[in-house]
Design a protein around this motif. Structure first.
Motif, PDB file in Angstrom:
ATOM      1  N   THR A  21      43.363  37.114  37.650  1.00  0.00           N
ATOM      2  CA  THR A  21      42.827  38.365  37.108  1.00  0.00           C
ATOM      3  C   THR A  21      42.782  39.525  38.112  1.00  0.00           C
ATOM      4  N   GLN A  38      41.432  47.068  31.612  1.00  0.00           N
ATOM      5  CA  GLN A  38      41.705  47.078  33.053  1.00  0.00           C
ATOM      6  C   GLN A  38      41.860  48.495  33.592  1.00  0.00           C
ATOM      7  N   VAL A  87      43.524  32.180  34.626  1.00  0.00           N
ATOM      8  CA  VAL A  87      42.697  33.382  34.467  1.00  0.00           C
ATOM      9  C   VAL A  87      41.828  33.614  35.706  1.00  0.00           C
ATOM     10  N   LYS A 137      43.534  43.997  26.821  1.00  0.00           N
ATOM     11  CA  LYS A 137      43.397  43.694  28.251  1.00  0.00           C
ATOM     12  C   LYS A 137      43.848  44.876  29.106  1.00  0.00           C
ATOM     13  N   TYR A 196      37.646  42.165  38.364  1.00  0.00           N
ATOM     14  CA  TYR A 196      37.688  41.217  37.245  1.00  0.00           C
ATOM     15  C   TYR A 196      37.481  41.928  35.907  1.00  0.00           C
ATOM     16  N   ILE A 236      38.256  40.469  32.180  1.00  0.00           N
ATOM     17  CA  ILE A 236      38.488  39.022  32.325  1.00  0.00           C
ATOM     18  C   ILE A 236      38.307  38.300  30.993  1.00  0.00           C
ATOM     19  N   SER A 272      41.388  38.926  29.284  1.00  0.00           N
ATOM     20  CA  SER A 272      42.426  38.163  29.985  1.00  0.00           C
ATOM     21  C   SER A 272      42.431  36.712  29.527  1.00  0.00           C
ATOM     22  N   ASP A 316      46.161  40.811  38.427  1.00  0.00           N
ATOM     23  CA  ASP A 316      46.605  41.375  37.157  1.00  0.00           C
ATOM     24  C   ASP A 316      46.071  42.796  36.980  1.00  0.00           C
TER      25      ASP A 316
END
Length: 300
Positions: free
Chosen positions: A224, A28, A220, A24, A267, A270, A273, A227
């Motif tokens: 997200t 990201q 989620v 993740k 996102y 995701i 995630s 995050d």
């Protein structure tokens, strides 16, 4: 005891979900502040990321940052779930008629999450740095050269002091407020409804499992974008004074990401995630609920 059980439950979940956290984090950071299609995608999806990391960095890399991840989960969720559990046991989350109050539950979840996240912020930052570390051919985001959790904390503390250790802490709080309030409110509300509808036998583990699954989806979807911004805030390079060179705060991170990468940039990861947050939410809340049931059963 509530705090200890909550911390242990979160650590138990973390052992299974940390590889997904590594995936993740890298997804990201991939293509950070670059328009879609202008950068090389080292990680095309969750499964491709697993294979790529395992092939290039080695299988052990899938558990990078495990020590700070476990410590963060114990601190953050020990405080968060422990405080929420005390509020629930004290009857503060219920109305005079005895039914669960979603606004009170959401507020308690948010407050408990803020306390845990702020205390654990330096550990979360180091965890992000370690999980982003990769071989040059698949590296994404800024690359810190830490040798481990304690070395990283010592180095940051010596260079930038306490302010440097808590860099990004305030920016990370909206992520936790949204995530914690959504998670605990949907978990408690769903559990309450399932109990009222008598779908499962009283005190059945299936009630907690079903409620945690619903909670995982809600978390989620809500968390997200925050995050993604939080991961980038913590991982950005800094100047000699410890000030971030890319983002001024979480709002700036969200705006820059949306402007350069589009709505889907907010996102990113995701899928990873959900594969991480979904099982982590389910396992941590399930372990937490079952530990509390066992404790209160055998101490009465």
């Amino acid at each position: 005891m509530d705090f200890l059980m909550s911390g242990l439950a979160a650590c138990g979940a973390c052992l299974f979900t940390n590889p997904l956290e590594v995936v993740k984090t890298r997804m990201q950071l991939q293509g950070e502040l670059q328009a879609p299609g202008t950068y090389q995608r080292h990680y095309r999806n969750v499964f491709h990321a697993f294979i790529t990391i395992g092939r290039v960095d080695g299988l052990a890399a899938l558990q990078k940052g495990l020590a700070p991840a476990l410590l963060y989960q114990f601190l953050m969720n020990g405080i968060r779930l422990g405080t929420y559990g005390l509020a629930e046991a004290g009857g503060y989350l219920h109305t005079a008629e005895g039914s669960l109050s979603p606004p009170r539950s959401a507020a308690a979840g948010a407050m408990a999450g803020v306390m845990g996240a702020y205390l654990g912020s330096p550990i979360y930052m180091v965890k992000t740095h370690l999980q982003a570390q990769a071989a040059s051919e698949i590296a994404v985001g800024h690359q810190y050269k830490h040798q481990g959790m304690f070395q990283a904390l010592t180095e940051i503390g010596q260079k930038h002091g306490l302010v440097g250790l808590w860099r990004g802490a305030l920016g990370g709080l909206p992520r936790v407020v949204i995530g914690s309030s959504t998670q605990l409110c949907t978990f408690s509300s769903t559990k309450d409804l399932l109990t009222q509808w008598e779908i499962f036998p009283p005190q059945s583990w299936k009630v907690a499992l079903a409620a945690a699954m619903v909670s995982g989806i809600a978390v989620v979807l809500a968390m997200t974008p925050f995050d993604v911004a939080c991961t980038r805030l913590y991982n950005q390079p800094t100047d000699a004074q410890g000030k971030g060179l890319m983002y001024r705060g979480i709002l700036d991170a969200l705006l820059q990401t949306a402007r350069t990468e589009g709505i889907f940039g907010m996102y990113k990861g995701i899928g990873a995630s959900y594969f991480r947050l979904g099982p982590h939410t389910i396992l941590s809340l399930f372990f937490w609920d079952q530990l509390r049931i066992l404790y209160y059963t055998y101490t009465k």
